[in-house]
Design an enzyme around this catalytic site. Structure first.
Site, mmCIF file in Angstrom:
data_model
loop_
_atom_site.group_PDB
_atom_site.id
_atom_site.type_symbol
_atom_site.label_atom_id
_atom_site.label_comp_id
_atom_site.label_asym_id
_atom_site.label_seq_id
_atom_site.Cartn_x
_atom_site.Cartn_y
_atom_site.Cartn_z
ATOM 1 N N ARG A 1 9.445 43.716 -47.582
ATOM 2 C CA ARG A 1 8.281 43.316 -48.391
ATOM 3 C C ARG A 1 7.451 44.645 -48.312
ATOM 4 O O ARG A 1 7.750 45.379 -47.050
ATOM 5 C CB ARG A 1 7.914 41.977 -46.738
ATOM 6 C CG ARG A 1 6.937 41.209 -47.458
ATOM 7 C CD ARG A 1 6.022 40.743 -47.050
ATOM 8 N NE ARG A 1 6.719 39.210 -47.409
ATOM 9 C CZ ARG A 1 6.457 38.449 -47.293
ATOM 10 N NH1 ARG A 1 5.052 37.176 -46.217
ATOM 11 N NH2 ARG A 1 6.888 36.661 -47.690
ATOM 12 N N HIS B 1 8.475 36.893 -55.502
ATOM 13 C CA HIS B 1 8.720 36.280 -54.733
ATOM 14 C C HIS B 1 9.874 36.059 -55.107
ATOM 15 O O HIS B 1 9.374 34.945 -54.899
ATOM 16 C CB HIS B 1 7.817 35.927 -53.345
ATOM 17 C CG HIS B 1 7.967 35.633 -52.229
ATOM 18 N ND1 HIS B 1 9.209 36.113 -51.421
ATOM 19 C CD2 HIS B 1 7.228 35.664 -51.317
ATOM 20 C CE1 HIS B 1 8.932 35.570 -50.155
ATOM 21 N NE2 HIS B 1 7.768 35.328 -50.183
ATOM 22 N N LYS C 1 3.577 57.550 -38.944
ATOM 23 C CA LYS C 1 3.715 58.235 -38.222
ATOM 24 C C LYS C 1 3.870 60.089 -39.855
ATOM 25 O O LYS C 1 3.955 60.825 -39.819
ATOM 26 C CB LYS C 1 4.919 59.667 -37.567
ATOM 27 C CG LYS C 1 5.011 59.133 -35.995
ATOM 28 C CD LYS C 1 6.483 59.084 -35.791
ATOM 29 C CE LYS C 1 7.266 58.507 -34.772
ATOM 30 N NZ LYS C 1 7.973 58.782 -33.884
ATOM 31 N N ARG D 1 6.998 32.665 -42.194
ATOM 32 C CA ARG D 1 8.820 32.206 -43.272
ATOM 33 C C ARG D 1 9.620 32.865 -43.699
ATOM 34 O O ARG D 1 10.824 32.453 -43.855
ATOM 35 C CB ARG D 1 8.025 31.125 -44.031
ATOM 36 C CG ARG D 1 7.505 29.497 -44.352
ATOM 37 C CD ARG D 1 6.941 30.111 -44.967
ATOM 38 N NE ARG D 1 5.476 31.238 -44.472
ATOM 39 C CZ ARG D 1 4.425 30.238 -43.902
ATOM 40 N NH1 ARG D 1 4.516 28.836 -43.358
ATOM 41 N NH2 ARG D 1 3.756 30.953 -43.789
ATOM 42 N N THR D 2 9.429 34.608 -44.205
ATOM 43 C CA THR D 2 9.854 35.071 -45.364
ATOM 44 C C THR D 2 11.113 35.520 -44.245
ATOM 45 O O THR D 2 12.198 35.026 -44.100
ATOM 46 C CB THR D 2 9.834 35.642 -45.682
ATOM 47 O OG1 THR D 2 8.569 35.180 -46.734
ATOM 48 C CG2 THR D 2 10.577 36.241 -47.464
HETATM 49 N N1 CP Z 1 5.892 31.975 -48.541
HETATM 50 C C1 CP Z 1 5.911 33.508 -48.005
HETATM 51 O O1 CP Z 1 6.075 34.010 -48.448
HETATM 52 O O2 CP Z 1 5.762 32.879 -46.315
HETATM 53 P P1 CP Z 1 5.898 34.135 -45.339
HETATM 54 O O3 CP Z 1 4.370 35.109 -45.783
HETATM 55 O O4 CP Z 1 5.176 33.682 -44.190
HETATM 56 O O5 CP Z 1 6.822 34.399 -45.595
#
Ligand code: CP
Length: 310
Positions: A112, A140, A90, A62-63
């Site tokens: 992320r 998040h 590496k 999603r993100t």
């Molecule tokens: N909600 C969420 O962060 O989903 P993903 O891990 O798929 O990005």
């Protein structure tokens, strides 16, 4: 909102850094962008010539895609790097990777990472705008904002609502962003889950820790089960998924305790039959896919606002 308000953030590292007015402004901006995604030509020139890098060291459906779609709908150029295809394998450090990306002059780096604080660390070493797309168990923020947008859209308000967050609170960055965000916007957040998932001091973020699921869900306006974050648990913290589901899974019986017009949310990915039953996940009161749709609008707003400030 005060008339002299100005959005003043170059980075989005967490909901904790955002004021009530910031959140209102982001949601208002996202609401104005949402309509673009329903057009037949889903593109505006707002960020033409801007460069956005998605730097993902953990899996994401999603993100990552949502940020990429958001950027492309605003005509920015987007580039994706994952840990497995970067020179991190590496031995390059995160800071060296970021400095090398900065040398190519992007406007925003979206990161992320499994380590809490990784996005904040980068802001000490590079001047490019950083957006946190989820860091360890910390925050998040874009997920928290899209959840706030979805509740505001469906309920017409956030203030005064009872929001019940269920499950793996301790390992969930979504839980942390949502407890901070919903509390800041005037909602009453209740949490429940196995004791091994409940971190000491979570009440200091604004959540009421409930002794039972019944207490947490009774008269709730929003019920939000969370995924069990197996990847962040060193040793098993629950005996089995089956036992977890029988005590903490959201079933139709359990959902009956909430208000008649309550809605169920989940940040995804969902484990059907564990955190919630398929009937609840796919039922009329589920807004799980509305959350995903609003994610694009929220991320359009964040890119627009952050680039405007950088
Ligand atoms: N909600 C969420 O962060 O989903 P993903 O891990 O798929 O990005």
């Amino acid at each position: 909102m005060k008339t002299e308000y100005k959005f003043d953030h170059k980075h989005i590292l967490g909901i904790a850094q955002l004021s009530y007015d910031d959140i209102e402004y982001i949601l208002h901006t996202a609401e104005s962008f949402k309509e673009i995604s329903s057009r037949s030509i889903k593109k505006v020139p707002t960020l033409r010539g801007k460069t956005i890098i998605n730097l993902f060291f953990e899996p994401s459906t999603r993100t990552r895609l949502s940020f990429e779609i958001a950027a492309k709908r605003m005509s920015a150029d987007t580039f994706n790097i994952s840990a497995s295809t970067s020179s991190a394998v590496k031995g390059e450090t995160l800071v060296d990777t970021a400095k090398n990306l900065q040398a190519m002059n992007p406007d925003v780096i979206i990161i992320r990472h499994s380590s809490s604080g990784a996005p904040t660390l980068l802001t000490d070493h590079i001047y490019t705008s950083i957006i946190n797309a989820g860091d360890g168990t910390h925050e998040h923020p874009s997920q928290g904002l899209l959840d706030l947008m979805t509740v505001k859209e469906k309920k017409g308000k956030i203030e005064g609502l009872k929001v019940s967050i269920i499950g793996d609170i301790g390992h969930s960055r979504v839980a942390h962003s949502n407890i901070i965000g919903f509390s800041k916007m005037g909602a009453h957040v209740s949490v429940s889950g196995p004791a091994t998932f409940m971190p000491v001091g979570i009440d200091k973020l604004g959540a009421k820790v409930c002794d039972s699921m019944q207490e947490a869900i009774s008269d709730a306006d929003v019920v939000m089960p969370l995924r069990i974050q197996k990847e962040r648990q060193k040793d098993p913290l629950i005996p089995s998924f089956r036992e977890y589901a029988s005590h903490f899974g959201i079933t139709e019986n359990m959902f009956e305790l909430a208000k008649p017009d309550a809605m169920v949310m989940h940040p995804g990915p969902i484990n059907r039959g564990v955190e919630l039953t398929p009937e609840i996940a796919d039922g009329a009161r589920s807004v799980i896919l509305d959350q995903v749709a609003n994610g694009v609008a929220v991320r359009m707003a964040l890119l627009y606002l952050v680039i405007g400030n950088s």
